[in-house]
Write a protein that holds these residues in place. Structure first.
Motif, short mmCIF file in Angstrom:
data_model
loop_
_atom_site.label_atom_id
_atom_site.label_comp_id
_atom_site.label_asym_id
_atom_site.label_seq_id
_atom_site.Cartn_x
_atom_site.Cartn_y
_atom_site.Cartn_z
N GLN A 183 0.83 -1.19 0.00
CA GLN A 183 0.00 0.00 0.00
C GLN A 183 0.87 1.24 0.00
OE1 GLN A 183 -2.51 1.69 -0.95
NE2 GLN A 183 -4.08 0.51 0.13
N ARG A 184 0.30 2.35 -0.43
CA ARG A 184 1.03 3.62 -0.45
C ARG A 184 0.14 4.69 0.17
NH1 ARG A 184 5.30 5.70 -3.30
NH2 ARG A 184 5.23 7.94 -3.59
N GLY A 185 0.74 5.48 1.05
CA GLY A 185 0.03 6.59 1.64
C GLY A 185 0.14 7.82 0.75
N ALA A 186 -0.75 8.76 0.91
CA ALA A 186 -0.71 10.00 0.12
C ALA A 186 0.60 10.75 0.33
CB ALA A 186 -1.90 10.89 0.50
N ASN A 201 4.15 3.87 3.93
CA ASN A 201 3.73 2.49 3.68
C ASN A 201 2.73 2.06 4.76
OD1 ASN A 201 5.09 -0.76 4.00
ND2 ASN A 201 3.88 -0.11 2.27
N PRO A 202 1.47 2.52 4.63
CA PRO A 202 0.47 2.18 5.64
C PRO A 202 -0.02 0.74 5.48
CG PRO A 202 -0.58 3.37 3.87
CD PRO A 202 0.90 3.34 3.57
N ILE A 221 -3.86 4.81 -0.45
CA ILE A 221 -4.55 5.41 -1.59
C ILE A 221 -4.73 4.45 -2.76
CG2 ILE A 221 -3.82 7.74 -1.00
CD1 ILE A 221 -1.64 7.51 -3.19
N LEU A 222 -4.06 3.29 -2.75
CA LEU A 222 -4.17 2.35 -3.86
C LEU A 222 -5.42 1.49 -3.70
CD1 LEU A 222 -0.48 1.15 -4.21
CD2 LEU A 222 -1.64 2.99 -5.44
#
Length: 79
Positions: free
Chosen positions: A20-23, A27-28, A34-35
């Motif tokens: 996952q990627r945070g805004a 790496n949340p 946001i993905l």
């Protein structure tokens, strides 16, 4: 665009390495970024890809096992 990239390379892709990627570039855990993880998995499954690796680089919950539990719970709720 990760979905377009997946479509472009569908013949060469055998498994998906997902994180996952945070805004803010962080790496949340899977539910907090946001993905569109569900769309990635559904697109990949449509191409016959059935192996997925989830990478969790950081541990926003403060504990690696808790982050893993959050990710697993999220995936189980999606499907």
């Amino acid at each position: 665009d990760h979905i377009e990239n997946l479509k472009r390379h569908k013949e060469r892709t055998k498994l998906i390495h997902q994180k996952q990627r945070g805004a803010d570039g962080s790496n949340p855990e899977l539910p907090d970024g946001i993905l569109d993880i569900k769309n990635v998995i559904e697109t990949a499954e449509g191409f016959g890809i059935d192996e997925f690796i989830v990478e969790q680089e950081g541990y926003p919950s403060g504990d690696s096992m808790e982050s893993a539990r959050i990710d697993i719970d999220y995936l189980n709720k999606l499907f």
